[in-house]
Motif scaffolding. Sequence first.
Motif, short mmCIF file in Angstrom:
data_model
loop_
_atom_site.label_atom_id
_atom_site.label_comp_id
_atom_site.label_asym_id
_atom_site.label_seq_id
_atom_site.Cartn_x
_atom_site.Cartn_y
_atom_site.Cartn_z
N SER A 323 41.57 34.56 45.61
CA SER A 323 42.79 34.64 45.11
C SER A 323 42.47 36.23 44.89
O SER A 323 43.64 37.01 45.21
CB SER A 323 43.07 34.01 43.89
N SER A 324 41.56 36.64 44.23
CA SER A 324 41.48 38.10 43.70
C SER A 324 41.47 39.03 45.07
O SER A 324 42.11 40.11 44.84
CB SER A 324 40.13 38.19 42.85
N LYS A 325 40.55 38.51 45.90
CA LYS A 325 40.80 39.25 47.01
C LYS A 325 41.85 39.43 47.74
O LYS A 325 42.54 40.66 48.12
CB LYS A 325 39.56 38.86 48.07
N ILE A 326 42.66 38.29 47.97
CA ILE A 326 43.94 38.46 48.52
C ILE A 326 44.90 39.36 47.88
O ILE A 326 45.73 39.89 48.40
CB ILE A 326 44.52 36.87 48.86
N GLN A 327 44.95 38.93 46.51
CA GLN A 327 45.94 39.68 45.82
C GLN A 327 45.74 41.29 45.50
O GLN A 327 46.24 41.73 44.66
CB GLN A 327 46.05 38.92 44.25
N SER A 328 44.25 41.53 45.95
CA SER A 328 43.67 42.77 45.43
C SER A 328 43.73 43.08 43.97
O SER A 328 44.27 44.17 43.72
CB SER A 328 44.14 43.93 46.30
N SER A 329 43.60 42.19 43.29
CA SER A 329 43.57 42.41 41.82
C SER A 329 42.46 41.75 41.09
O SER A 329 41.99 40.37 41.65
CB SER A 329 45.14 42.03 41.32
N SER A 332 41.86 36.90 37.05
CA SER A 332 42.64 36.84 35.91
C SER A 332 42.53 35.11 35.49
O SER A 332 42.27 34.25 36.02
CB SER A 332 43.90 37.18 36.19
N ASP A 334 45.14 33.62 34.75
CA ASP A 334 46.10 32.86 35.58
C ASP A 334 45.77 32.16 37.09
O ASP A 334 45.72 31.18 37.44
CB ASP A 334 47.21 33.93 35.88
N MET A 335 44.86 33.13 37.49
CA MET A 335 44.06 32.69 38.75
C MET A 335 43.15 31.44 38.69
O MET A 335 42.97 30.56 39.27
CB MET A 335 43.38 33.85 39.44
N LYS A 338 45.15 28.27 38.07
CA LYS A 338 45.87 27.87 39.30
C LYS A 338 44.40 26.98 40.18
O LYS A 338 44.81 26.05 40.77
CB LYS A 338 46.24 28.82 40.41
#
Length: 442
Positions: A323-329, A332, A334-335, A338
């Motif tokens: 998720s962090s890679k896809i969202q480039s953030s 978190s 929240d991730m 999920k």
Amino acid sequence: MTQNPAREIWQAVLGELQLQVTRPTYDTWLKKTTGVSLAESVISVEAPTPFAVGWLETRMYQLVLKTLGRVNHGIRDVRFLVAGVASTNTKSEHALMQHHSLEPTLSRPQFNGRFTFSTFVEGASNQLAVSAAKAVAEAPGQTYNPLFIYSGVGLGKTHLLQAIGHNCLQQGARVCYVTSEQFTNEFIHGIRTRTSHEFRSKYRASDVLLIDDIQFIGGKEQTQEGFFHTFNDLHLSNRQIVITSDRPPQSLSLLEDRLRSRFESGLIADIQAPPLETRIAILKNKAEQRSLYLEDTVVTYMAQNMPGNIRVLEGCLNRVAASSKIQSSPISLDMAEKAVAAIRNLERTKLVTPPELLSQVEQKFGVSHRVLIGHSRVKKMVRARQVATYLLREELGLGFSEIGRLLGGRDHSTIIHSVRRMETAIKSDPLLRQEVLNIIQW
Ligand code: ADP
Ligand code: MG
């Protein structure tokens, strides 16, 4: 997205199969397969060796076909090919006969590079197993022999077993690492192709024999016999044997007594589910290995919400990393929430439910549900009912009263009686043992 639809469809099929077969089966036979082409509604799939092709054709064909049908309605058949070999060589017997080069030889085992002692986090839950494993790795054959490690899934058995393997290899020992399924298949292959002597010499040439997931050897009489002799040979000459299992030797009810007592003659160490602090330490360790940054709140949240199975905890880490890679953030909370929710959903569908188990028994015995829960005394029906009772108890761990309810309102003491009878019967009746195994392995 990709140019090759066969590859993509097969990936989806693999995803489904992974949920339906045991992990050793998946790792040994399916993981290294690839969808290569699609023609006239037939998908071609490559496997690395002729032996694997033969195995897939004889043991997986029906399941694969069924799964394919679910994933892609347009496909009506599957062909397995040996990777890199022209497609005329696809029939299993053919392949088995022609490729004697796959006869077992003592090749260097392929260990997972991450499964070493240095990456294994110690804690109260695994202390005995770790210290025994280290002792064995330092002086193979000289301390605990055999070493028998058992635990629930995903608690580090394979990791420890391979760590022992790494260490022993470094000392120049000849190490043989197999799952009990591989052992069984090589053994059968040896008999079928009259190369049993090669099978024997391969195992007898090892200084250290590591057998992963011995529970799958249960009930296969000839293989147990083969294993028993191999075991004795190695043990008598002080070669080290390490065995892992999902349950202690005394609960391997499908195992011959003499084999079980051999296992009990060394050291038996269990691994318990790690407590929160250990899970936190493991998670931090895994994140560090992958250069991922996790805030403490995220680590704690994940470790708190993914108890037990460390593989699942790692799956959770993989998800947040993705998720962090896809969202480039950055990763978190929240991730993490999920990911935890998604994994819980996935795990739920993976568990076999009592009705599913019953319907498997019904299919195997060819009886209807009504008959299964009824009172017919016809031998086949009685047997089906006993097997169902036994599996609900052994595999799903249900209470006696609940089993009684599921089986048409039988009372608690009838069920206890029936389970006891089955336990005894299984020990003396190889056919029954095989029937039970056939149901739980698929
Ligand atoms: P098992 O064979 O018992 O099903 P594995 O050995 O495959 O479990 O472990 C599952 C995953 O969990 C592996 O990636 C392994 O590295 C990890 N793991 C389990 N226990 C620990 C531990 N104590 N420290 C570090 N990693 C662990
Ligand atoms: Mg394992």
